[in-house]
Each structure stands twice: as structure tokens, then as C-alpha cells.
Scaffold this motif. Structure first.
Motif, PDB file in Angstrom:
ATOM      1  N   LEU A  13      -2.338  26.956   0.962  1.00 28.50           N
ATOM      2  CA  LEU A  13      -3.287  25.917   0.571  1.00 28.50           C
ATOM      3  C   LEU A  13      -3.708  25.148   1.821  1.00 28.50           C
ATOM      4  N   SER A  14      -4.945  24.777   1.866  1.00 30.16           N
ATOM      5  CA  SER A  14      -5.392  24.015   3.031  1.00 30.16           C
ATOM      6  C   SER A  14      -4.887  22.575   2.894  1.00 30.16           C
ATOM      7  N   THR A  15      -4.371  22.052   3.959  1.00 27.90           N
ATOM      8  CA  THR A  15      -3.850  20.680   3.925  1.00 27.90           C
ATOM      9  C   THR A  15      -4.963  19.723   4.325  1.00 27.90           C
ATOM     10  N   ARG A  16      -5.102  18.663   3.551  1.00 25.27           N
ATOM     11  CA  ARG A  16      -6.095  17.638   3.856  1.00 25.27           C
ATOM     12  C   ARG A  16      -5.382  16.308   4.008  1.00 25.27           C
ATOM     13  N   VAL A  17      -5.716  15.609   5.075  1.00 26.58           N
ATOM     14  CA  VAL A  17      -5.151  14.299   5.312  1.00 26.58           C
ATOM     15  C   VAL A  17      -6.245  13.280   5.005  1.00 26.58           C
ATOM     16  N   ASP A  18      -5.910  12.344   4.139  1.00 23.31           N
ATOM     17  CA  ASP A  18      -6.879  11.313   3.783  1.00 23.31           C
ATOM     18  C   ASP A  18      -6.796  10.196   4.834  1.00 23.31           C
ATOM     19  N   LEU A  19      -7.863   9.998   5.598  1.00 23.33           N
ATOM     20  CA  LEU A  19      -7.884   9.032   6.686  1.00 23.33           C
ATOM     21  C   LEU A  19      -8.519   7.704   6.290  1.00 23.33           C
ATOM     22  N   THR A  20      -8.736   7.486   5.032  1.00 21.62           N
ATOM     23  CA  THR A  20      -9.369   6.240   4.591  1.00 21.62           C
ATOM     24  C   THR A  20      -8.532   5.029   4.970  1.00 21.62           C
ATOM     25  N   ALA A  21      -7.256   5.090   4.740  1.00 21.55           N
ATOM     26  CA  ALA A  21      -6.385   3.963   5.071  1.00 21.55           C
ATOM     27  C   ALA A  21      -6.337   3.745   6.579  1.00 21.55           C
ATOM     28  N   MET A  22      -6.356   4.845   7.353  1.00 24.00           N
ATOM     29  CA  MET A  22      -6.327   4.731   8.808  1.00 24.00           C
ATOM     30  C   MET A  22      -7.594   4.062   9.334  1.00 24.00           C
ATOM     31  N   VAL A  23      -8.720   4.356   8.759  1.00 21.71           N
ATOM     32  CA  VAL A  23      -9.979   3.734   9.170  1.00 21.71           C
ATOM     33  C   VAL A  23      -9.957   2.242   8.842  1.00 21.71           C
ATOM     34  N   SER A  24      -9.445   1.886   7.681  1.00 24.25           N
ATOM     35  CA  SER A  24      -9.360   0.467   7.301  1.00 24.25           C
ATOM     36  C   SER A  24      -8.465  -0.302   8.255  1.00 24.25           C
ATOM     37  N   VAL A  25      -7.326   0.265   8.589  1.00 25.42           N
ATOM     38  CA  VAL A  25      -6.411  -0.394   9.521  1.00 25.42           C
ATOM     39  C   VAL A  25      -7.054  -0.518  10.897  1.00 25.42           C
ATOM     40  N   SER A  26      -7.767   0.503  11.321  1.00 27.48           N
ATOM     41  CA  SER A  26      -8.436   0.459  12.625  1.00 27.48           C
ATOM     42  C   SER A  26      -9.459  -0.662  12.674  1.00 27.48           C
ATOM     43  N   PHE A  27     -10.264  -0.804  11.635  1.00 26.11           N
ATOM     44  CA  PHE A  27     -11.257  -1.881  11.609  1.00 26.11           C
ATOM     45  C   PHE A  27     -10.589  -3.250  11.589  1.00 26.11           C
ATOM     46  N   LEU A  28      -9.514  -3.378  10.853  1.00 26.92           N
ATOM     47  CA  LEU A  28      -8.802  -4.653  10.843  1.00 26.92           C
ATOM     48  C   LEU A  28      -8.247  -4.992  12.222  1.00 26.92           C
ATOM     49  N   LEU A  29      -7.708  -4.012  12.920  1.00 25.48           N
ATOM     50  CA  LEU A  29      -7.200  -4.253  14.267  1.00 25.48           C
ATOM     51  C   LEU A  29      -8.319  -4.622  15.239  1.00 25.48           C
ATOM     52  N   ILE A  30      -9.448  -3.947  15.123  1.00 24.31           N
ATOM     53  CA  ILE A  30     -10.589  -4.261  15.985  1.00 24.31           C
ATOM     54  C   ILE A  30     -11.049  -5.698  15.752  1.00 24.31           C
ATOM     55  N   ILE A  31     -11.168  -6.083  14.500  1.00 26.16           N
ATOM     56  CA  ILE A  31     -11.591  -7.449  14.168  1.00 26.16           C
ATOM     57  C   ILE A  31     -10.564  -8.459  14.668  1.00 26.16           C
ATOM     58  N   PHE A  32      -9.292  -8.168  14.479  1.00 22.38           N
ATOM     59  CA  PHE A  32      -8.242  -9.072  14.930  1.00 22.38           C
ATOM     60  C   PHE A  32      -8.324  -9.299  16.437  1.00 22.38           C
TER      61      PHE A  32
END
Length: 174
Positions: A13-32
Motif C-alpha cells: 500500500l502506498s504510504t501517505r503522510v498528512d502534512l496539514t498539522a505540520m503546515v499549521s505549526v510552521s505558520f504559527l512558528l513563523i508568526i511567533f
């Protein structure tokens, strides 16, 4: 050997990693970090200093016209306020008792601010107000005069508790 069952290979089976949470954390860190960098920048504060060696009159600085910018407000018990311009020893107008409120201290401060601006000709060199509460003054009077400073847009003021002997006599006489 022909009858041996074939090995069944498992289907990958192809493995998929959901990066939605990673993008949200990245934006929060950038804003911080953007906010903390903005808050860490030094703020510019305009500071006007007198001349290095101004002339003195009896030990009191009389140079650069600073005495024409000074307004002193004395606070005493029973909502009593006494106001005068310049130095008490050299003032042209006599100190007088004044009431609080828009028809009293506020009107007087605005008149004195206009006189100071006419004298200096420079809006950045405004009035300098010394607020001197006596030991008998209540806290409400001090807060009221600080409110008047904000309303009158006086940016340079100080609360001083050093009374000269002349000021003590003035409060006792009124």
C-alpha cells in the motif's frame, strides 16, 4: 514440484503522510518569530537635553528659556491646587489657587501651553509640568491631575515630592 502453491505476495500500500498539522505549526512558528522580532526592536524616544553649561541665577538654571516652559502644580488637602509658571522665586505672575475640572485646571493648562508654544515657536518643545503632591494630598487628586495631563496632551511631566520652603509657605498661606 509443479503443484507447489505460489507464494502470495502482499500488496504494497502506498504510504501517505498528512502534512496539514505540520503546515499549521510552521505558520504559527513563523508568526511567533515575526512578532517577537518586532517587539524586540528598540523604540526611538525623543529626548531634549538642556545646554551643557547654562547660565545660572542664584544657583537656579536660567538658560535656554526653560523657565518659560515650566509649570508647577502643587496639590494639598481638600482638593486644593496651586499653580504657577517658571520658578517661584522669579515668577512674573503670582501663584494662585485653582479648581479641578475642565473650567479650572484644564483651561489653565491649555492657556499656558499656548503661551509656551508662542514663546518657543517649536511644537516639540512644549510645556514641562512639575506635579508636587503634599503629604496631605489624597490619591484621587493625583490621579485627576494625571488625567488632565493626558487630556491636555502634555507629554513632559514629573511627579516630584521635594517642596522648597517657599512652596511650603505658599500652601500654608492659601
Amino acid at each position: 514440484m509443479e503443484n507447489l502453491p505460489k507464494k502470495v505476495r502482499s500488496k504494497k500500500l502506498s504510504t501517505r503522510v498528512d502534512l496539514t498539522a505540520m503546515v499549521s505549526v510552521s505558520f504559527l512558528l513563523i508568526i511567533f518569530f515575526m512578532v517577537t522580532i518586532e517587539l524586540a526592536k528598540p523604540k526611538k524616544l525623543s529626548l531634549s537635553l538642556p545646554d551643557k553649561d547654562p547660565p545660572t541665577c542664584g544657583g537656579i538654571c536660567c538658560g535656554a528659556g526653560i523657565e518659560n516652559r515650566i509649570i508647577t502644580v502643587l496639590l494639598d488637602k481638600n482638593d486644593k491646587m496651586v499653580i504657577y509658571s517658571g520658578y517661584l522665586e522669579f515668577t512674573e505672575e503670582h501663584p494662585r489657587e485653582i479648581k479641578s475640572g475642565k473650567d479650572g485646571i484644564r483651561k489653565e493648562l491649555q492657556n499656558k501651553i499656548k503661551k509656551v508654544q508662542e514663546f518657543t515657536g517649536d511644537p516639540s518643545k512644549g510645556a514641562i509640568v512639575f506635579i508636587k503632591p503634599s503629604k496631605k494630598c489624597n490619591f484621587k487628586n493625583l490621579i485627576d491631575i494625571l488625567d488632565e495631563m493626558a487630556i491636555s496632551k502634555i507629554s513632559t511631566y514629573a511627579i516630584v515630592n521635594d517642596f522648597t520652603p517657599e512652596e511650603t509657605k505658599l500652601l500654608a498661606a492659601n
